[in-house]
Design a protein around this motif. Structure first.
Motif, PDB file in Angstrom:
ATOM      1  N   THR A 216      24.421  73.950  55.719  1.00  0.00           N
ATOM      2  CA  THR A 216      23.658  75.328  56.467  1.00  0.00           C
ATOM      3  C   THR A 216      22.220  76.012  55.717  1.00  0.00           C
ATOM      4  O   THR A 216      21.390  75.838  56.278  1.00  0.00           O
ATOM      5  CB  THR A 216      24.669  76.310  56.545  1.00  0.00           C
ATOM      6  OG1 THR A 216      25.987  75.919  57.224  1.00  0.00           O
ATOM      7  CG2 THR A 216      23.948  77.467  57.244  1.00  0.00           C
ATOM      8  N   ASP A 217      22.557  75.683  54.072  1.00  0.00           N
ATOM      9  CA  ASP A 217      21.489  76.228  53.481  1.00  0.00           C
ATOM     10  C   ASP A 217      20.536  75.256  53.457  1.00  0.00           C
ATOM     11  O   ASP A 217      19.052  75.775  53.452  1.00  0.00           O
ATOM     12  CB  ASP A 217      22.131  76.687  51.967  1.00  0.00           C
ATOM     13  CG  ASP A 217      22.907  77.778  51.948  1.00  0.00           C
ATOM     14  OD1 ASP A 217      23.055  78.611  52.673  1.00  0.00           O
ATOM     15  OD2 ASP A 217      23.687  77.924  50.776  1.00  0.00           O
ATOM     16  N   ALA A 218      20.659  74.091  53.496  1.00  0.00           N
ATOM     17  CA  ALA A 218      19.697  72.932  53.218  1.00  0.00           C
ATOM     18  C   ALA A 218      19.016  72.967  54.694  1.00  0.00           C
ATOM     19  O   ALA A 218      17.538  72.736  54.603  1.00  0.00           O
ATOM     20  CB  ALA A 218      20.238  71.468  52.983  1.00  0.00           C
ATOM     21  N   ILE A 219      19.484  73.385  55.687  1.00  0.00           N
ATOM     22  CA  ILE A 219      18.909  73.374  57.192  1.00  0.00           C
ATOM     23  C   ILE A 219      17.948  74.649  57.229  1.00  0.00           C
ATOM     24  O   ILE A 219      16.776  74.476  57.765  1.00  0.00           O
ATOM     25  CB  ILE A 219      19.783  73.267  58.196  1.00  0.00           C
ATOM     26  CG1 ILE A 219      20.481  71.955  58.353  1.00  0.00           C
ATOM     27  CG2 ILE A 219      19.246  73.615  59.584  1.00  0.00           C
ATOM     28  CD1 ILE A 219      21.510  71.745  59.201  1.00  0.00           C
ATOM     29  N   LYS A 220      18.647  75.620  56.763  1.00  0.00           N
ATOM     30  CA  LYS A 220      17.806  76.869  56.604  1.00  0.00           C
ATOM     31  C   LYS A 220      16.379  76.864  55.593  1.00  0.00           C
ATOM     32  O   LYS A 220      15.373  77.272  56.336  1.00  0.00           O
ATOM     33  CB  LYS A 220      18.594  77.918  56.060  1.00  0.00           C
ATOM     34  CG  LYS A 220      19.580  78.586  56.964  1.00  0.00           C
ATOM     35  CD  LYS A 220      20.345  79.700  56.364  1.00  0.00           C
ATOM     36  CE  LYS A 220      21.546  80.530  56.965  1.00  0.00           C
ATOM     37  NZ  LYS A 220      22.251  81.473  56.296  1.00  0.00           N
ATOM     38  N   ALA A 221      16.796  75.944  54.477  1.00  0.00           N
ATOM     39  CA  ALA A 221      15.299  75.816  53.715  1.00  0.00           C
ATOM     40  C   ALA A 221      14.418  75.046  54.205  1.00  0.00           C
ATOM     41  O   ALA A 221      13.367  74.684  53.897  1.00  0.00           O
ATOM     42  CB  ALA A 221      15.922  75.590  52.151  1.00  0.00           C
ATOM     43  N   GLY A 222      14.906  74.020  55.373  1.00  0.00           N
ATOM     44  CA  GLY A 222      13.972  73.034  55.894  1.00  0.00           C
ATOM     45  C   GLY A 222      13.756  71.892  55.035  1.00  0.00           C
ATOM     46  O   GLY A 222      12.774  71.408  54.870  1.00  0.00           O
ATOM     47  N   ASP A 223      14.915  71.419  54.568  1.00  0.00           N
ATOM     48  CA  ASP A 223      14.866  70.352  53.597  1.00  0.00           C
ATOM     49  C   ASP A 223      15.759  69.058  54.346  1.00  0.00           C
ATOM     50  O   ASP A 223      16.879  69.156  54.000  1.00  0.00           O
ATOM     51  CB  ASP A 223      15.567  70.689  52.402  1.00  0.00           C
ATOM     52  CG  ASP A 223      15.645  69.641  51.136  1.00  0.00           C
ATOM     53  OD1 ASP A 223      15.375  68.490  51.391  1.00  0.00           O
ATOM     54  OD2 ASP A 223      15.787  70.041  49.935  1.00  0.00           O
ATOM     55  N   PRO A 224      15.138  68.347  54.909  1.00  0.00           N
ATOM     56  CA  PRO A 224      15.634  67.343  55.857  1.00  0.00           C
ATOM     57  C   PRO A 224      16.362  66.150  54.762  1.00  0.00           C
ATOM     58  O   PRO A 224      17.563  65.697  55.342  1.00  0.00           O
ATOM     59  CB  PRO A 224      14.429  66.736  56.234  1.00  0.00           C
ATOM     60  CG  PRO A 224      13.291  67.654  56.535  1.00  0.00           C
ATOM     61  CD  PRO A 224      13.607  68.461  55.254  1.00  0.00           C
ATOM     62  N   ALA A 225      15.962  65.712  54.004  1.00  0.00           N
ATOM     63  CA  ALA A 225      16.464  64.758  52.942  1.00  0.00           C
ATOM     64  C   ALA A 225      17.659  65.482  52.313  1.00  0.00           C
ATOM     65  O   ALA A 225      18.879  64.677  52.443  1.00  0.00           O
ATOM     66  CB  ALA A 225      15.562  64.528  51.848  1.00  0.00           C
TER      67      ALA A 225
END
Length: 251
Positions: free
Chosen positions: A221-230
């Protein structure tokens, strides 16, 4: 089975050459008409919601028998491309393919084949990492809000297996929807409820597993919020494959 008819022919010098002729298969009239109408529908040359001519008109225009026309219409209705309306102004109405068409077809396939749990989980493993990557790239504020809300529901239901699993499925589907890829959404909607049904057992989801799931869900969830696709793809790949291994060991 194709039957071949051999024929002998005398060549110069007395030698014989043999050749074979495949038996020619002529398609059924109903199949030809169904193929033509199917192409017209999917290419949009017949508008969604448009009524087709009645059986008699179709037979007259095509030169086919009414029984062939009726069979062709029945085939397209089974495929979900036509809907029969009853009544005075009834007939065959065009229904262009939608996401629901894919979902219903795949659901029927899964049910009729009694698809193994491992196959369903492996399908998730193929779809969801890419969906998470796309979600991190294309998510909207509404997408992030939905993903976060389902994650919070999951945390609130750690002691309730059914509530936990429903929140888990909803969280995964929220991520797939956030990818804004119609095909990925359709494929996941097709298998989501089947995955829920076959994994809704205590021994596959003991408290320790639920705690681990909640933790990795938070990271994704945090990675998606941060806009980090990889990072979103890497974490989701590790998550769904770890669960696939867990299913293999305990199922």
């Amino acid at each position: 089975m194709v039957q071949k008819k051999d024929t002998a022919k005398t060549e110069r010098g007395g030698a014989q050459r043999r050749f074979s002729l495949d038996r020619i298969k002529i398609p059924k009239a109903a199949d030809v008409l169904a193929s033509h109408l199917r192409d017209e529908i999917v290419q949009g040359r017949i508008a969604n919601g448009e009524m087709l001519p009645n059986e008699r008109e179709l037979a007259d225009n095509s030169g086919l028998s009414r029984s062939s026309v009726r069979e062709a219409l029945r085939m397209l209705e089974i495929e979900g491309l036509l809907v029969t309306k009853q009544g005075r102004n009834g007939g065959s109405m065009v229904c262009q393919p939608s996401r629901d068409t894919i979902v219903k077809t795949v659901n029927l396939y899964i049910s009729s084949r009694k698809t193994r749990l491992s196959s369903l989980v492996e399908a998730r493993s193929a779809i969801e990492p890419s969906a998470a990557m796309l979600a991190a790239r294309y998510r909207t504020a509404e997408d992030v809000e939905a993903i976060s809300a389902h994650h919070q529901r999951l945390l609130d239901n750690l002691d309730d297996l059914d509530g936990f699993l429903r929140a888990n499925i909803d969280w995964h589907m929220a991520i797939v929807h956030a990818s804004h890829n119609d095909l990925l959404i359709a494929f996941m909607e097709s298998i989501a409820q089947s995955v829920y049904a076959v994994t809704n057992v205590e021994n596959l989801n003991p408290e320790g597993v639920r705690q681990k799931v909640a933790k990795v869900h938070g990271l994704i969830t945090d990675a998606i919020k941060a806009g980090d696709p990889a990072e979103a793809k890497r974490l989701m790949d590790r998550h769904v494959n770890a669960y696939a291994e867990h299913i293999g060991m305990t199922a």
